[in-house]
Design a protein around this motif. Structure first.
Motif, mmCIF file in Angstrom:
data_model
loop_
_atom_site.group_PDB
_atom_site.id
_atom_site.type_symbol
_atom_site.label_atom_id
_atom_site.label_comp_id
_atom_site.label_asym_id
_atom_site.label_seq_id
_atom_site.Cartn_x
_atom_site.Cartn_y
_atom_site.Cartn_z
ATOM 1 N N ALA A 10 21.886 34.607 20.673
ATOM 2 C CA ALA A 10 22.532 33.617 20.128
ATOM 3 C C ALA A 10 23.340 32.679 21.600
ATOM 4 O O ALA A 10 23.534 33.455 22.279
ATOM 5 C CB ALA A 10 23.944 34.092 19.246
ATOM 6 N N PRO A 11 23.763 31.515 21.279
ATOM 7 C CA PRO A 11 24.286 30.654 22.440
ATOM 8 C C PRO A 11 25.679 31.237 22.371
ATOM 9 O O PRO A 11 26.264 31.667 21.510
ATOM 10 C CB PRO A 11 24.213 29.246 21.907
ATOM 11 N N ALA A 12 26.312 31.186 23.520
ATOM 12 C CA ALA A 12 27.757 31.665 23.854
ATOM 13 C C ALA A 12 28.545 30.994 23.189
ATOM 14 O O ALA A 12 29.739 31.627 22.581
ATOM 15 C CB ALA A 12 27.975 31.511 25.402
ATOM 16 N N GLN B 151 21.482 32.718 26.695
ATOM 17 C CA GLN B 151 21.842 33.118 25.580
ATOM 18 C C GLN B 151 22.475 34.565 25.551
ATOM 19 O O GLN B 151 21.738 35.136 26.174
ATOM 20 C CB GLN B 151 20.929 32.918 24.258
ATOM 21 N N ASP B 152 23.294 35.084 24.750
ATOM 22 C CA ASP B 152 23.740 36.316 24.559
ATOM 23 C C ASP B 152 22.842 37.145 23.895
ATOM 24 O O ASP B 152 22.054 36.823 22.938
ATOM 25 C CB ASP B 152 24.984 36.513 23.805
ATOM 26 N N ILE B 153 22.857 38.365 24.293
ATOM 27 C CA ILE B 153 21.942 39.468 23.297
ATOM 28 C C ILE B 153 23.022 40.362 22.470
ATOM 29 O O ILE B 153 23.939 41.052 23.247
ATOM 30 C CB ILE B 153 20.946 40.432 24.024
ATOM 31 N N THR C 46 19.438 32.714 17.393
ATOM 32 C CA THR C 46 18.344 32.185 17.486
ATOM 33 C C THR C 46 17.079 33.129 17.123
ATOM 34 O O THR C 46 16.562 32.885 16.054
ATOM 35 C CB THR C 46 18.201 31.753 18.901
ATOM 36 N N ALA C 47 16.992 34.252 17.941
ATOM 37 C CA ALA C 47 15.651 35.194 17.504
ATOM 38 C C ALA C 47 16.541 36.415 17.099
ATOM 39 O O ALA C 47 17.736 36.839 17.496
ATOM 40 C CB ALA C 47 15.092 35.494 18.957
#
Lengths: 317, 317
Positions: free
Chosen positions: B263-265, B155-157, B205-206
């Motif tokens: 979050a997912p790409a 996932q991306d930050i 997500t987080a």
């Protein structure tokens, strides 16, 4: 700032040993706690702060103080008739030594378990004075909460038990804050009338917990309801008898956390049955509500007592 | 203890001018506040204390401090994606003069209206140090809250904007606590990403709000999710450029209250659209999540930076 070992200790002290909350989805350790409200219930909430040197002796054992702070805050839920859901804790610590944190947490845990109050979340900060803020919450069936504005003329005024015990023992608590026995119990371990408060839903009209003194707190109901609250001093159970030189302090001192409530006369038998269920020894009628400008009138032997801030004076009626 | 005129002033200061809460049944003035929870929502709650001389300069204008305290606490709701419902306030005052209370309340009211946070109830006590505890709450659709434990490898930050502005201006705030302009704004008026946080539900997500420093707070997600959080220092928007001698403080200082989230790409386009909707200037990808033992790795020009408590040292990779 605390060292990381202190952070670990704080986490240990406040993460386990508290009652479980069936509706808690996410507890300590995230940005927020998360709970699921039950259907058709109202959420009752109150926040209460106690500061060292102001609300309790600065050298009192931290466990006694933390337990007392939770009792005092939770009493507001009892006064609404709410079923406790849990609490958030904001702690400003002036001492992060092992024994201090462990004693504080032990007292808090013991009280939380006694009251069945899960710890939902919190914040720990440092400051010069120990300061304990407790934010409590509970559930109420819709529209049934015991508010201060629902007393009506003709209704009885009830009191759950003795007043004055905490006020009269305060000098001794200040002299020896470590004394934890039957005499200091009214101060350190005031009874929280949670189950009785809940039983009063649909029976009582207005209610309040006596935290600042019987007269002053009764006046809150008088003002909110726009009625005269007539108290019969001879019927009020007090820590010392009516002839005692400090008797009047029982009526103006606070910290006992008894419930004072109003109810129609036809609820008397059911209220007495509820008092038996909740194992109250002294729940009794101490006066009646009448119409008139909002006021509190205290009578003793047919005299009207007048209480000033400094003490009390009385005039013949 | 305050005189009765001070009680009146306190009541005036905190009873009107705040946003209305449609779900509030009973506000300030009873034992508890009462609200009606909406159906099928979770209640997100957080409590936050700020102490004079510890969290803010003791001689700072009380209105700025009260507004800041409400922003800092409310940021926890943004980090969960919750819609604000309201707050309870526990205030320990060391000054009850008219100007002080009025300034404090004016700052609190202004911020409460900006954030649309109704004041539900409170407690005012006296103490030697001004202490402000804010208990905030909001609603979340069931199961959608942005927790710290949901970051996954691949996932991306993301980061909502610049970090370091508040940390770098702190010396100036301490020198002149009355300075209230664009330079001190990151400290006194940190942006609370409420609407953007809410838009992120189902996309991110987080998430966490950066209150204690980018590295330290990112580590909370790494630990809770059991992942490696890889940050690319060149992509992180900072208050000063990477060559500035205080640049590293932007990554370790706190108080900016930006949101860091994963979050997912495949959510990139929608997140960028949400950032436009929420009028964020600098929301961008600053790293990626990988598998491995929980850790935070910060790279700059192909070097791995290592931050210690005192500052940072770096090793060639």
């Amino acid at each position: 700032m605390p060292q990381s070992s202190e952070f670990d200790l704080i986490r240990d002290c406040f993460s386990t040993g508290y009652p479980a909350a069936s509706d808690l989805l996410l507890g300590i350790g995230d940005d927020c706690s998360l709970i699921t409200p039950p259907a058709d219930m109202e959420l009752a909430q109150s926040i209460d702060t106690q500061v060292a040197g102001v609300h309790f002796p600065a050298d009192a054992p931290p466990g006694l103080i933390a337990g007392r702070a939770l009792r005092c805050a939770t009493s507001d839920l009892a006064a609404m008739g709410a079923v406790p859901q849990g609490f958030h804790l904001a702690l400003t610590l002036n001492n992060s030594e092992d024994w201090f944190l462990r004693d504080l947490a032990a007292g808090l845990r013991l009280t939380a378990n006694t009251l069945n109050m899960p710890l939902l979340g919190g914040d720990t900060t440092y400051g010069e004075h120990l300061t304990i803020t407790v934010a409590v919450q509970g559930w109420l069936p819709r529209g049934l909460g015991l508010r201060r504005d629902a007393a009506r003329p003709g209704q009885d005024i009830w009191l759950t038990g003795k007043v004055g015990g905490a006020a009269l023992i305060l000098d001794e608590v200040l002299r020896d804050p470590t004394r934890d026995d039957q005499y200091t119990a009214p101060y350190y371990h005031p009874r929280v009338h949670l189950s009785f408060g809940h039983l009063l839903l649909s029976l009582a009209t207005a209610a309040i917990d006596i935290s600042d003194g019987l007269i002053q707190d009764t006046r809150h109901i008088a003002n909110a309801s726009g009625v005269v609250m007539n108290l019969d001093a001879e019927k009020i159970p007090t820590a010392v008898s009516g002839e005692h030189p400090r008797w009047h302090e029982c009526l103006t001192g606070g910290d006992d956390y008894q419930l004072l409530f109003t109810a129609p006369a036809d609820a008397r038998e059911r209220i007495e049955a509820c008092a038996l269920t909740a194992r109250l020894r002294e729940c009794q009628i101490v006066g009646e509500v009448t119409a008139g400008d909002a006021d509190v009138c205290v009578h003793k032997n047919n005299e009207l007592l007048v209480f000033s801030k400094e003490g009390y004076t009385h005039f013949r009626n």
